[in-house]
Design an enzyme around this catalytic site. Sequence first.
Site, PDB file in Angstrom:
ATOM      1  N   HIS A 241       0.829  -1.205   0.000  1.00 34.30           N
ATOM      2  CA  HIS A 241       0.000   0.000   0.000  1.00 34.30           C
ATOM      3  C   HIS A 241       0.864   1.256   0.000  1.00 34.30           C
ATOM      4  O   HIS A 241       0.454   2.290  -0.543  1.00 34.30           O
ATOM      5  CB  HIS A 241      -0.961  -0.008   1.187  1.00 34.30           C
TER       6      HIS A 241
ATOM      7  N   HIS B  58      -4.652  -6.040 -10.747  1.00 36.06           N
ATOM      8  CA  HIS B  58      -3.402  -5.396 -10.330  1.00 36.06           C
ATOM      9  C   HIS B  58      -2.305  -5.617 -11.349  1.00 36.06           C
ATOM     10  O   HIS B  58      -1.557  -4.688 -11.680  1.00 36.06           O
ATOM     11  CB  HIS B  58      -2.941  -5.939  -8.975  1.00 36.06           C
TER      12      HIS B  58
END
Length: 405
Positions: free
Chosen positions: A252, A387
């Site tokens: 993240h 992703h």
Amino acid sequence: MSNFPDFRSAAVLLDHARHTMRFYHPRALDPAGGMYQYFKDDGTVYDTRHRHLVSSTRFVFTYAMAYRHFHDPAYLDGARHAVRFLREAHRDPVSGGYAWMLDGRAVEDGTHHAYGLAFVLLAYAHAAMAGLDEAHPWIDETFALMEKRFWDEAAGLYADEASADWSVLSTYRGQNANMHACEALQAAWQATGDRRYLERAYTIASNITRRQAERCGGLIWEHYDTQWQPDWRFNIDDPENLFRPWGYQPGHFTEWAKLLVQLEARGAGVLEQDLGWLLPTAERFFQVAMDKGWDAQYGGVCYSLAPDLTVCDAHKYFWVQAESAAAAAMLAQRTGKADYWTWYQRLWEYSWTHMVDHAHGAWYRILDRENRKLSDEKSPAGKVDYHTMGACYDIVAVLEKAGDA
């Protein structure tokens, strides 16, 4: 594996995205509606009924982006098929909300999640950019729902979860829903040119990566209470929780680094706010992720760091490597610093060797610290390689901008 392709070639990355799409298309298409979402490594569907909102929305993204890059009308048909299921099965026409999980078309979990709505917004934005004009009004519709049900004006952030009838708002607050809202809002701005989406993305980015980070040792903690103070113990006994893991998340940090660089570029000449903090913040997050998260012995970026920044979950997740490579490319192009290209190459070599399934397509979801697979489930709930393909498209944009393609 030592003979690697040229990871700074747009053609190589687009070929890899095609290879990944071939794992999902056309086998993911359920003639009864929506997409199959549970695949073994070889592509076998092991659950034909269960539908998760995160997978349903991400399929819209992957098909829409594939169509925009490869111009195969079958991909546009797939995006339309996925959008139809969002509208007809996940969405409740009475409340306007979207069911979190379905069994066939029956609601299994009707809880409302800001994280889920962020991906609904992302899906409609990318559907619209792919040419599905019917999705345009649904961008504003979804944003309005997020504003009405989850926006906390005092905090300048979205709350996280509400009951199926919207009557109870959870006391939990999280950064993950806000991070993906920042991503989705940037896409909404791209699709519409409406500046309010970019302004809201900026507000979220500033409040998470500056104000909230200041409350958490300068880095982004995942979990907070209703006052947006860090909750250091939330899910400490469930560190591998799919959407709310305990610990700092290096993946993240790098995902935020990518979003901040994108926001700086998109905000130039559009936003009146100060953009000067975006790049240094992005660089700092990326550096900490690599300094503390990279496994020098076995390669790859680990999943989680404890509050003291020691590794507390050494598993290697596919999305962490992909997002980190995209961030490295963006920072390399933006700053001109060669060290980012070094990290980019290192991340790709690791992923190409251990994460990519060259035989069947797509990436393995999770490996242990020594890079051994934990199961033969390539795509359980939430994983449709949004992703990995998204990272390829992001990097291609960087290479084309730099003239390296």
